[in-house]
Enzyme design. Sequence first.
Site, short mmCIF file in Angstrom:
data_model
loop_
_atom_site.label_atom_id
_atom_site.label_comp_id
_atom_site.label_asym_id
_atom_site.label_seq_id
_atom_site.Cartn_x
_atom_site.Cartn_y
_atom_site.Cartn_z
N SER A 56 0.92 -1.24 0.10
CA SER A 56 0.06 -0.07 -0.06
C SER A 56 0.80 1.26 0.01
O SER A 56 2.28 1.23 0.37
CB SER A 56 -0.92 -0.08 1.22
OG SER A 56 -1.53 1.23 1.51
N TYR A 113 -1.65 -1.01 10.49
CA TYR A 113 -1.57 -1.11 9.16
C TYR A 113 -0.42 -0.49 8.47
O TYR A 113 0.30 -1.30 7.72
CB TYR A 113 -3.03 -0.42 8.43
CG TYR A 113 -3.10 -0.62 7.07
CD1 TYR A 113 -3.94 -1.86 6.69
CD2 TYR A 113 -2.84 0.32 6.10
CE1 TYR A 113 -4.20 -2.00 5.29
CE2 TYR A 113 -3.22 0.18 4.83
CZ TYR A 113 -3.80 -0.98 4.32
OH TYR A 113 -4.19 -1.12 2.75
P1 NAD Z 1 -11.46 -5.99 0.84
O1 NAD Z 1 -12.10 -5.85 2.25
O2 NAD Z 1 -12.31 -5.96 -0.41
O3 NAD Z 1 -10.78 -7.42 0.63
C1 NAD Z 1 -9.82 -8.16 1.75
C2 NAD Z 1 -9.87 -9.63 1.41
O4 NAD Z 1 -8.92 -10.03 2.41
C3 NAD Z 1 -11.25 -10.22 1.70
O5 NAD Z 1 -11.32 -11.26 0.51
C4 NAD Z 1 -11.04 -10.94 2.99
O6 NAD Z 1 -11.87 -12.10 2.75
C5 NAD Z 1 -9.77 -11.14 3.15
N1 NAD Z 1 -9.30 -11.40 4.77
C6 NAD Z 1 -9.31 -10.33 5.35
N2 NAD Z 1 -8.92 -11.00 6.55
C7 NAD Z 1 -8.56 -12.18 6.46
C8 NAD Z 1 -8.29 -13.15 7.09
N3 NAD Z 1 -8.04 -13.07 8.50
N4 NAD Z 1 -8.14 -14.51 6.52
C9 NAD Z 1 -8.33 -14.82 5.22
N5 NAD Z 1 -8.70 -13.62 4.36
C10 NAD Z 1 -8.77 -12.23 4.98
O7 NAD Z 1 -10.10 -5.13 0.62
P2 NAD Z 1 -9.16 -4.73 -0.57
O8 NAD Z 1 -9.22 -3.16 -0.45
O9 NAD Z 1 -9.61 -5.49 -1.75
O10 NAD Z 1 -7.89 -5.03 -0.04
C11 NAD Z 1 -7.09 -5.94 -0.74
C12 NAD Z 1 -5.65 -5.71 -0.25
O11 NAD Z 1 -4.99 -4.49 -0.93
C13 NAD Z 1 -5.35 -5.54 1.31
O12 NAD Z 1 -4.23 -6.24 1.33
C14 NAD Z 1 -5.25 -3.93 1.37
O13 NAD Z 1 -4.51 -3.59 2.46
C15 NAD Z 1 -4.60 -3.68 -0.01
N6 NAD Z 1 -4.72 -2.30 -0.18
C16 NAD Z 1 -6.29 -1.82 -0.38
C17 NAD Z 1 -6.24 -0.38 -0.88
C18 NAD Z 1 -7.42 0.16 -1.08
O14 NAD Z 1 -7.57 1.56 -0.96
N7 NAD Z 1 -8.51 -0.51 -1.12
C19 NAD Z 1 -5.29 0.61 -1.15
C20 NAD Z 1 -4.05 -0.01 -0.79
C21 NAD Z 1 -3.82 -1.43 -0.42
#
Ligand code: NAD
Length: 267
Positions: free
Chosen positions: A149, A162
């Site tokens: 991120s 985070y």
């Molecule tokens: P999201 O909440 O839509 O998806 C998160 C996924 O992680 C889900 O499928 C959930 O089931 C899984 N998950 C969470 N806790 C878990 C656990 N204990 N065991 C197994 N699976 C678990 O979120 P997203 O925004 O798609 O995020 C995906 C990745 O991208 C993450 O690592 C997040 O930190 C990163 N990210 C997101 C953003 C953003 O703006 N959305 C920005 C930078 C990085």
Amino acid sequence: MSAPPTQPHSGRVAWITGSTSGIGWAIAKQLASEGAAIALHGSKAASASTDAQLAELHSIGVPARYYALDLADGQAIAPLARRIAAELGAIDILVNNAGMQHVQSVLQFPAEKWNALMAVNLSAPFHTIQACAPAMLARGWGRIINMASVSGLVGVAHKPAYVASKHGLLGLTKSVALELATTPVTCNAICPGWVLTPLVQKQIDSLAQREGLDEAAARAQLLGAKQPSQAFVTAEQVAALCSFLASDNAAQVRGAQWNMDGGFTAA
Ligand code: NAD
């Protein structure tokens, strides 16, 4: 000379952690559309929704199965990796995408939240890499892609766990990349800015509630504070970058922390 395969990931097996929603689901669809078999993964038991996702992947014409595991259980990760390899084939592409967020001042941050977040965001990628890399090395090809991120590159108030986990994930990425630098297995990280997914929607909802804003104003405030483009990155754009990092053309991209953030970290 035989014709080159038409799909960049044909014959590959990809395990995308946390692929039931958001960025992970976009990556699953992207890699499937380019020929990879998909290990779809989430923390909850299979449901009508995961059945529908598998049906969508099957309709693309690739093998796909759903695996449920709470990644906080580090001991269970290697057995799951072995099960995926036995059922779908050896894992060629590992995408450590699963992640969780908790927004609170460091002074009030509950220790159990810190531990849970570190387990999923940082320790789980360590365990998946340890479980998957040996077979990649033995087979002579592999891609490890960690979803970090912009919070791995800069500090953000009220997100101590985070930010620490994503900085740690970048450190892990670089160390693994160096250790494997002379091998055909690469390890890289993607650093997205704001992407409109359920993880971010929760932050928009709490901002709207806290400041008495409507949805559009809360979104604009979230972007306005940090993302110079004033536009969300899309999950599909992140998935396209992931697909490139998983390709043969990315063989010499090693230890990268590749931001896609609308200018977030350019300032
Ligand atoms: P999201 O909440 O839509 O998806 C998160 C996924 O992680 C889900 O499928 C959930 O089931 C899984 N998950 C969470 N806790 C878990 C656990 N204990 N065991 C197994 N699976 C678990 O979120 P997203 O925004 O798609 O995020 C995906 C990745 O991208 C993450 O690592 C997040 O930190 C990163 N990210 C997101 C953003 C953003 O703006 N959305 C920005 C930078 C990085």
